[in-house]
Design a protein around this motif. Structure first.
Motif, PDB file in Angstrom:
ATOM      1  N   ALA A   1      15.682  10.654  27.189  1.00 22.44           N
ATOM      2  CA  ALA A   1      15.708  10.812  25.738  1.00 22.44           C
ATOM      3  C   ALA A   1      16.755   9.905  25.112  1.00 22.44           C
ATOM      4  CB  ALA A   1      15.997  12.273  25.393  1.00 22.44           C
ATOM      5  N   ALA A   2      17.940   9.798  25.741  1.00 23.82           N
ATOM      6  CA  ALA A   2      18.993   8.935  25.210  1.00 23.82           C
ATOM      7  C   ALA A   2      18.577   7.478  25.225  1.00 23.82           C
ATOM      8  CB  ALA A   2      20.278   9.133  26.024  1.00 23.82           C
ATOM      9  N   LYS A   3      17.912   7.042  26.289  1.00 20.43           N
ATOM     10  CA  LYS A   3      17.471   5.645  26.385  1.00 20.43           C
ATOM     11  C   LYS A   3      16.353   5.337  25.391  1.00 20.43           C
ATOM     12  CE  LYS A   3      18.757   4.662  31.182  1.00 20.43           C
ATOM     13  NZ  LYS A   3      19.513   3.426  30.874  1.00 20.43           N
ATOM     14  N   THR A   4      15.618   6.364  24.990  1.00 21.61           N
ATOM     15  CA  THR A   4      14.520   6.167  24.024  1.00 21.61           C
ATOM     16  C   THR A   4      15.011   6.279  22.586  1.00 21.61           C
ATOM     17  OG1 THR A   4      13.041   7.174  25.658  1.00 21.61           O
ATOM     18  CG2 THR A   4      12.172   6.911  23.439  1.00 21.61           C
ATOM     19  N   GLY A   5      16.178   6.908  22.390  1.00 22.96           N
ATOM     20  CA  GLY A   5      16.712   7.077  21.049  1.00 22.96           C
ATOM     21  C   GLY A   5      16.172   8.291  20.343  1.00 22.96           C
ATOM     22  N   ILE A   6      15.831   9.328  21.102  1.00 20.28           N
ATOM     23  CA  ILE A   6      15.343  10.573  20.514  1.00 20.28           C
ATOM     24  C   ILE A   6      16.206  11.716  21.020  1.00 20.28           C
ATOM     25  CG2 ILE A   6      12.977   9.716  20.298  1.00 20.28           C
ATOM     26  CD1 ILE A   6      12.273  11.273  22.822  1.00 20.28           C
ATOM     27  N   SER A   7      16.071  12.874  20.401  1.00 16.00           N
ATOM     28  CA  SER A   7      16.842  14.036  20.822  1.00 16.00           C
ATOM     29  C   SER A   7      16.184  14.701  22.021  1.00 16.00           C
ATOM     30  CB  SER A   7      16.954  15.034  19.669  1.00 16.00           C
ATOM     31  OG  SER A   7      15.678  15.572  19.361  1.00 16.00           O
ATOM     32  N   VAL A   8      16.973  15.504  22.722  1.00 13.81           N
ATOM     33  CA  VAL A   8      16.430  16.246  23.857  1.00 13.81           C
ATOM     34  C   VAL A   8      15.378  17.238  23.371  1.00 13.81           C
ATOM     35  CG1 VAL A   8      17.014  17.828  25.744  1.00 13.81           C
ATOM     36  CG2 VAL A   8      18.569  15.961  25.146  1.00 13.81           C
ATOM     37  N   ARG A   9      15.584  17.795  22.198  1.00 16.84           N
ATOM     38  CA  ARG A   9      14.604  18.733  21.641  1.00 16.84           C
ATOM     39  C   ARG A   9      13.266  18.045  21.429  1.00 16.84           C
ATOM     40  NH1 ARG A   9      15.403  22.119  15.974  1.00 16.84           N
ATOM     41  NH2 ARG A   9      13.402  23.257  16.046  1.00 16.84           N
ATOM     42  N   THR A  10      13.308  16.818  20.909  1.00 14.94           N
ATOM     43  CA  THR A  10      12.072  16.054  20.723  1.00 14.94           C
ATOM     44  C   THR A  10      11.436  15.724  22.068  1.00 14.94           C
ATOM     45  OG1 THR A  10      12.915  15.091  18.674  1.00 14.94           O
ATOM     46  CG2 THR A  10      11.095  13.952  19.734  1.00 14.94           C
ATOM     47  N   ALA A  11      12.271  15.414  23.051  1.00 15.34           N
ATOM     48  CA  ALA A  11      11.749  15.114  24.391  1.00 15.34           C
ATOM     49  C   ALA A  11      11.007  16.316  24.964  1.00 15.34           C
ATOM     50  CB  ALA A  11      12.886  14.696  25.307  1.00 15.34           C
ATOM     51  N   ARG A  12      11.557  17.519  24.794  1.00 16.93           N
ATOM     52  CA  ARG A  12      10.877  18.721  25.292  1.00 16.93           C
ATOM     53  C   ARG A  12       9.545  18.914  24.578  1.00 16.93           C
ATOM     54  NH1 ARG A  12      16.261  20.990  25.292  1.00 16.93           N
ATOM     55  NH2 ARG A  12      15.866  21.956  23.266  1.00 16.93           N
ATOM     56  N   ARG A  13       9.534  18.622  23.272  1.00 14.79           N
ATOM     57  CA  ARG A  13       8.289  18.776  22.516  1.00 14.79           C
ATOM     58  C   ARG A  13       7.239  17.779  22.995  1.00 14.79           C
ATOM     59  NH1 ARG A  13      10.408  18.587  17.874  1.00 14.79           N
ATOM     60  NH2 ARG A  13       9.871  16.465  17.229  1.00 14.79           N
ATOM     61  N   ILE A  14       7.660  16.559  23.330  1.00  9.50           N
ATOM     62  CA  ILE A  14       6.720  15.560  23.831  1.00  9.50           C
ATOM     63  C   ILE A  14       6.095  16.021  25.143  1.00  9.50           C
ATOM     64  CG2 ILE A  14       6.567  13.226  24.808  1.00  9.50           C
ATOM     65  CD1 ILE A  14       8.630  12.337  22.751  1.00  9.50           C
ATOM     66  N   GLU A  15       6.901  16.601  26.008  1.00 10.08           N
ATOM     67  CA  GLU A  15       6.397  17.025  27.313  1.00 10.08           C
ATOM     68  C   GLU A  15       5.486  18.245  27.203  1.00 10.08           C
ATOM     69  OE1 GLU A  15       9.279  17.311  30.383  1.00 10.08           O
ATOM     70  OE2 GLU A  15      10.311  15.458  29.806  1.00 10.08           O
ATOM     71  N   ARG A  16       5.683  19.056  26.153  1.00  9.52           N
ATOM     72  CA  ARG A  16       4.813  20.223  25.971  1.00  9.52           C
ATOM     73  C   ARG A  16       3.485  19.853  25.333  1.00  9.52           C
ATOM     74  NH1 ARG A  16       9.565  22.764  23.888  1.00  9.52           N
ATOM     75  NH2 ARG A  16       8.666  22.510  21.788  1.00  9.52           N
ATOM     76  N   ASP A  17       3.491  18.774  24.522  1.00 13.17           N
ATOM     77  CA  ASP A  17       2.294  18.404  23.756  1.00 13.17           C
ATOM     78  C   ASP A  17       1.865  16.997  24.145  1.00 13.17           C
ATOM     79  OD1 ASP A  17       0.260  18.070  21.980  1.00 13.17           O
ATOM     80  OD2 ASP A  17       1.482  18.333  20.175  1.00 13.17           O
ATOM     81  N   ALA A  18       0.673  16.873  24.680  1.00 14.65           N
ATOM     82  CA  ALA A  18       0.184  15.573  25.142  1.00 14.65           C
ATOM     83  C   ALA A  18      -0.405  14.734  24.007  1.00 14.65           C
ATOM     84  CB  ALA A  18      -0.880  15.765  26.225  1.00 14.65           C
ATOM     85  N   THR A  19      -0.447  15.264  22.782  1.00 18.66           N
ATOM     86  CA  THR A  19      -1.037  14.541  21.659  1.00 18.66           C
ATOM     87  C   THR A  19      -0.051  13.519  21.114  1.00 18.66           C
ATOM     88  OG1 THR A  19      -2.261  16.536  21.071  1.00 18.66           O
ATOM     89  CG2 THR A  19      -2.142  14.791  19.416  1.00 18.66           C
ATOM     90  N   LEU A  20      -0.530  12.312  20.858  1.00 16.80           N
ATOM     91  CA  LEU A  20       0.324  11.275  20.277  1.00 16.80           C
ATOM     92  C   LEU A  20       0.576  11.563  18.798  1.00 16.80           C
ATOM     93  CD1 LEU A  20      -1.292   8.081  21.861  1.00 16.80           C
ATOM     94  CD2 LEU A  20       0.929   9.081  22.440  1.00 16.80           C
ATOM     95  N   PRO A  21       1.707  11.096  18.240  1.00 19.40           N
ATOM     96  CA  PRO A  21       2.000  11.341  16.812  1.00 19.40           C
ATOM     97  C   PRO A  21       0.908  10.842  15.880  1.00 19.40           C
ATOM     98  CG  PRO A  21       3.966  10.563  17.935  1.00 19.40           C
ATOM     99  CD  PRO A  21       2.835  10.449  18.929  1.00 19.40           C
ATOM    100  N   SER A  22       0.292   9.700  16.196  1.00 22.55           N
ATOM    101  CA  SER A  22      -0.756   9.155  15.320  1.00 22.55           C
ATOM    102  C   SER A  22      -2.002  10.012  15.306  1.00 22.55           C
ATOM    103  CB  SER A  22      -1.109   7.732  15.760  1.00 22.55           C
ATOM    104  OG  SER A  22      -1.608   7.738  17.096  1.00 22.55           O
TER     105      SER A  22
END
Length: 263
Positions: free
Chosen positions: A27-48
């Motif tokens: 998450a740090a290397k991507t520039g996002i929060s850990v909370r956002t990282a957990r949400r990404i791993e729970r949801d396989a849908t892309l933001p678009s």
């Protein structure tokens, strides 16, 4: 960052980093929060692929008073500050509108002013070049109620301004507008300035003419005066104050503008 939507590219980058690093490091290397990282791993849908939310997340707290109380206040006094209106609502409805609602109210007021508020006055700034234009005008000073020995002193003020630097000269004129008053005031102003602009603008002096013959005589004498000083002449029927946008008359311009003694 709160309120900022992540992109598909960030999701792909995070998932690639996640193959090698822990959740926190990826998450740090991507520039996002850990909370956002957990949400990404729970949801396989892309933001678009997710629909954007276009509705209110909460009810409008001012819906009961907006049309009946706030809008009438704004129509009567469009420049009222949001905090002033909020204080009025707090007095009229104790406990209903805490200070935490101030930004919400100010945002709604800005929207109202943009859509329904009074038309804003438009100014077109004029650009002047050094040494190009000088301006002369007269203004009646009777509103000042000047007296000498208890008797009213009827007079006008001759006023000269260099348009670029706004260097000014003024002198008292006893009597009305005339060529003599203009010539004397202009000559004194040029001597004080130490030079002549390329162009001189004055008002029409229409009040000084009794007939066409006097007007023609003035035109000839005025042209000779300008030729003597090597200046071009133009007329401004709306007065010198028009040259400066919001200033409507010479007495206002003279009383509100700082004097500049060099150009």
């Amino acid at each position: 960052m709160s309120g900022t939507r992540i992109t598909d590219q960030q999701v792909h980058l995070y998932m690639n980093k996640r193959k090698q690093y822990s959740q926190e490091v990826a998450a740090a290397k991507t520039g996002i929060s850990v909370r956002t990282a957990r949400r990404i791993e729970r949801d396989a849908t892309l933001p678009s692929q997710k629909p954007r939310q276009t509705w209110r997340t909460r009810a409008d707290p001012f819906v009961d008073v907006w049309e009946s109380e706030v809008v009438p206040l704004l129509r009567n006094a469009p420049h009222l500050m949001g905090i002033t209106i909020l204080r009025k609502l707090q007095d009229d409805h104790p406990g209903c509108y805490p200070d935490s609602m101030r930004r919400t109210l100010e945002r709604r007021i800005r929207q109202w002013r943009a859509l329904e508020g009074p038309t804003q006055e438009v100014f077109f700034p004029q650009e002047h070049q050094p040494g190009v234009r000088g301006l002369s005008d007269f203004t009646d000073m009777s509103k000042l109620c000047v007296t000498i020995g208890g008797a009213p002193f009827g007079h006008r003020l001759y006023h000269f301004v260099l348009a670029f630097s706004r260097w000014e000269y003024a002198n008292v004129v006893e009597g009305g507008e005339s060529f003599e008053a203009l010539a004397a005031g202009l000559q004194n102003a040029l001597w004080q300035a130490g030079g002549c602009p390329r162009e001189h603008r004055s008002d029409s002096l229409s009040a000084a003419f009794k007939n066409l013959t006097e007007q023609e005589d003035f035109t000839k004498r005025y042209s000779a005066l300008l030729d003597h000083y090597g200046m071009e002449g133009t007329r401004n029927n709306r007065g010198l104050g028009h040259e400066y946008g919001a200033v409507k008359n010479m007495s206002q311009w003279f009383s509100t503008t700082p004097h500049r003694l060099s150009h």
